[in-house]
Design a protein around this motif. Structure first.
Motif, PDB file in Angstrom:
ATOM      1  N   UNK B  75       0.844  -1.201   0.000  1.00 22.14           N
ATOM      2  CA  UNK B  75       0.000   0.000   0.000  1.00 22.14           C
ATOM      3  C   UNK B  75       0.875   1.246   0.000  1.00 22.14           C
ATOM      4  N   UNK B  76       0.348   2.289  -0.591  1.00 19.45           N
ATOM      5  CA  UNK B  76       1.030   3.575  -0.602  1.00 19.45           C
ATOM      6  C   UNK B  76       0.103   4.657  -0.078  1.00 19.45           C
ATOM      7  N   UNK B  77       0.614   5.449   0.837  1.00 18.75           N
ATOM      8  CA  UNK B  77      -0.101   6.630   1.323  1.00 18.75           C
ATOM      9  C   UNK B  77       0.563   7.841   0.680  1.00 18.75           C
ATOM     10  N   UNK B  78      -0.223   8.600  -0.029  1.00 14.57           N
ATOM     11  CA  UNK B  78       0.306   9.766  -0.726  1.00 14.57           C
ATOM     12  C   UNK B  78      -0.281  11.035  -0.110  1.00 14.57           C
ATOM     13  N   UNK B  79       0.569  12.008   0.087  1.00 15.76           N
ATOM     14  CA  UNK B  79       0.130  13.304   0.586  1.00 15.76           C
ATOM     15  C   UNK B  79       0.560  14.350  -0.435  1.00 15.76           C
ATOM     16  N   UNK B  80      -0.415  15.065  -0.941  1.00 16.23           N
ATOM     17  CA  UNK B  80      -0.126  16.088  -1.935  1.00 16.23           C
ATOM     18  C   UNK B  80      -0.026  17.459  -1.278  1.00 16.23           C
ATOM     19  N   UNK B  81       0.805  18.311  -1.866  1.00 14.14           N
ATOM     20  CA  UNK B  81       0.928  19.712  -1.410  1.00 14.14           C
ATOM     21  C   UNK B  81       1.076  19.741   0.110  1.00 14.14           C
ATOM     22  N   UNK B  82       2.102  19.085   0.612  1.00 16.74           N
ATOM     23  CA  UNK B  82       2.273  18.922   2.051  1.00 16.74           C
ATOM     24  C   UNK B  82       2.279  20.252   2.792  1.00 16.74           C
ATOM     25  N   UNK B  83       1.746  20.202   4.019  1.00 12.60           N
ATOM     26  CA  UNK B  83       1.720  21.338   4.924  1.00 12.60           C
ATOM     27  C   UNK B  83       2.482  20.972   6.187  1.00 12.60           C
ATOM     28  N   UNK B  84       2.867  21.976   6.961  1.00 11.67           N
ATOM     29  CA  UNK B  84       3.631  21.694   8.176  1.00 11.67           C
ATOM     30  C   UNK B  84       2.849  20.819   9.146  1.00 11.67           C
ATOM     31  N   UNK B  85       1.541  20.977   9.181  1.00  7.31           N
ATOM     32  CA  UNK B  85       0.738  20.172  10.112  1.00  7.31           C
ATOM     33  C   UNK B  85       0.687  18.707   9.716  1.00  7.31           C
ATOM     34  N   UNK B  86       1.220  18.358   8.544  1.00  6.83           N
ATOM     35  CA  UNK B  86       1.280  16.959   8.133  1.00  6.83           C
ATOM     36  C   UNK B  86       2.455  16.235   8.790  1.00  6.83           C
ATOM     37  N   UNK B  87       3.336  16.980   9.428  1.00 16.76           N
ATOM     38  CA  UNK B  87       4.484  16.369  10.102  1.00 16.76           C
ATOM     39  C   UNK B  87       3.996  15.452  11.210  1.00 16.76           C
ATOM     40  N   UNK B  88       4.396  14.197  11.135  1.00 15.79           N
ATOM     41  CA  UNK B  88       3.937  13.178  12.082  1.00 15.79           C
ATOM     42  C   UNK B  88       4.621  11.865  11.719  1.00 15.79           C
ATOM     43  N   UNK B  89       4.348  10.862  12.523  1.00 15.50           N
ATOM     44  CA  UNK B  89       4.749   9.499  12.174  1.00 15.50           C
ATOM     45  C   UNK B  89       3.539   8.815  11.557  1.00 15.50           C
ATOM     46  N   UNK B  90       3.746   8.201  10.420  1.00 16.11           N
ATOM     47  CA  UNK B  90       2.670   7.481   9.738  1.00 16.11           C
ATOM     48  C   UNK B  90       2.926   5.982   9.908  1.00 16.11           C
ATOM     49  N   UNK B  91       1.963   5.332  10.540  1.00 14.35           N
ATOM     50  CA  UNK B  91       2.081   3.917  10.872  1.00 14.35           C
ATOM     51  C   UNK B  91       1.174   3.092   9.981  1.00 14.35           C
ATOM     52  N   UNK B  92       1.671   1.947   9.592  1.00 11.58           N
ATOM     53  CA  UNK B  92       0.889   0.988   8.835  1.00 11.58           C
ATOM     54  C   UNK B  92       0.737  -0.268   9.680  1.00 11.58           C
TER      55      UNK B  92
END
Lengths: 111, 112
Positions: B75-92
């Motif tokens: 699986x792929x998680x894609x984030x477009x036009x990233x913003x500072x609030x997207x900073x985090x750990x992404x867990x699968x």
């Protein structure tokens, strides 16, 4: 999804038994209780799961009273390596898919 | 390995860039989940797949977030036009047969 309440933090000395209690007053009939452990820079790791009474595995015991409105995770003879965040979760079925973690309990084991 | 594998472990991007995060679930696991974990918080559910079907995406914070699992495995998680609030750990996480979820160690995303 049932909401859980657990202490923000706990301290314990090495070798002691640690009991972390979680409240889940709105638990539904089909909900299971699951505990996860998380170390820094790692993903949560499944510890134990139960529905009622007592469950024991090689790592921990889980005590669930008859009304199931709370549960207690018991870690026997903790060591420094047990320092971690412990999350209590409730959800529908044993493999609840939308897990709601909350903030967990930060356990610090002191030498 | 036998566990859930995520790559990259760390990703730094400038605000406005697109990012793609990869998850290799445990072989044979039908169910796959994505979570977002902010600093000091517990993981928060983003989305859920059963095989290639995305059955729940209610946790995705905006339409900039997109997840796919085209062949029912990776699986792929894609984030477009990233913003500072997207900073985090992404867990699968993945699971099978109504069993507890197994988590990877996450991708730490930092948006500058």
């Amino acid at each position: 999804l049932a909401k859980t309440t657990q202490p923000i933090s706990m301290d314990s000395y090495e070798g002691q038994e640690v009991n972390i209690t979680c409240s889940h007053n709105n638990i539904a009939t089909n909900d299971y209780i699951t505990w996860y452990q998380q170390f820094p820079s790692q993903g949560p790791r499944f510890i134990i799961q139960g529905y009622k009474t007592k469950v024991t595995n090689e790592v921990a015991s889980l005590f669930i009273p008859a009304d199931r409105k709370s549960s207690t995770l018991s870690l026997p003879r903790v060591s420094l390596s047990d320092t971690a965040v412990y999350y209590c979760l409730v959800g529908f079925g044993a493999g609840s898919y939308q897990l709601t973690f909350g903030k967990g309990t930060k356990l610090s084991v002191i030498p | 390995g036998a566990g859930v594998s995520q790559s990259p472990r760390y990703k730094v991007a400038k605000r406005g860039q697109d990012v793609a995060l990869r998850c290799d679930p445990i072989s044979g696991h039908v169910s796959l989940f994505w979570y977002q974990q902010a600093l000091g918080q517990g993981p928060e559910f983003l989305t859920y797949f059963q095989n290639e079907a995305q059955l729940d995406k209610s946790g995705l914070p905006s339409d900039r977030f997109f997840a796919e699992r085209p062949e029912g495995s990776v699986s792929t998680l894609k984030i477009q036009r990233t913003q500072q609030e997207d900073s985090a750990v992404y867990l699968c996480a993945s699971s099978s047969n109504n069993q507890p979820q197994h988590f990877g160690d996450g991708t730490r995303l930092s948006i500058l």
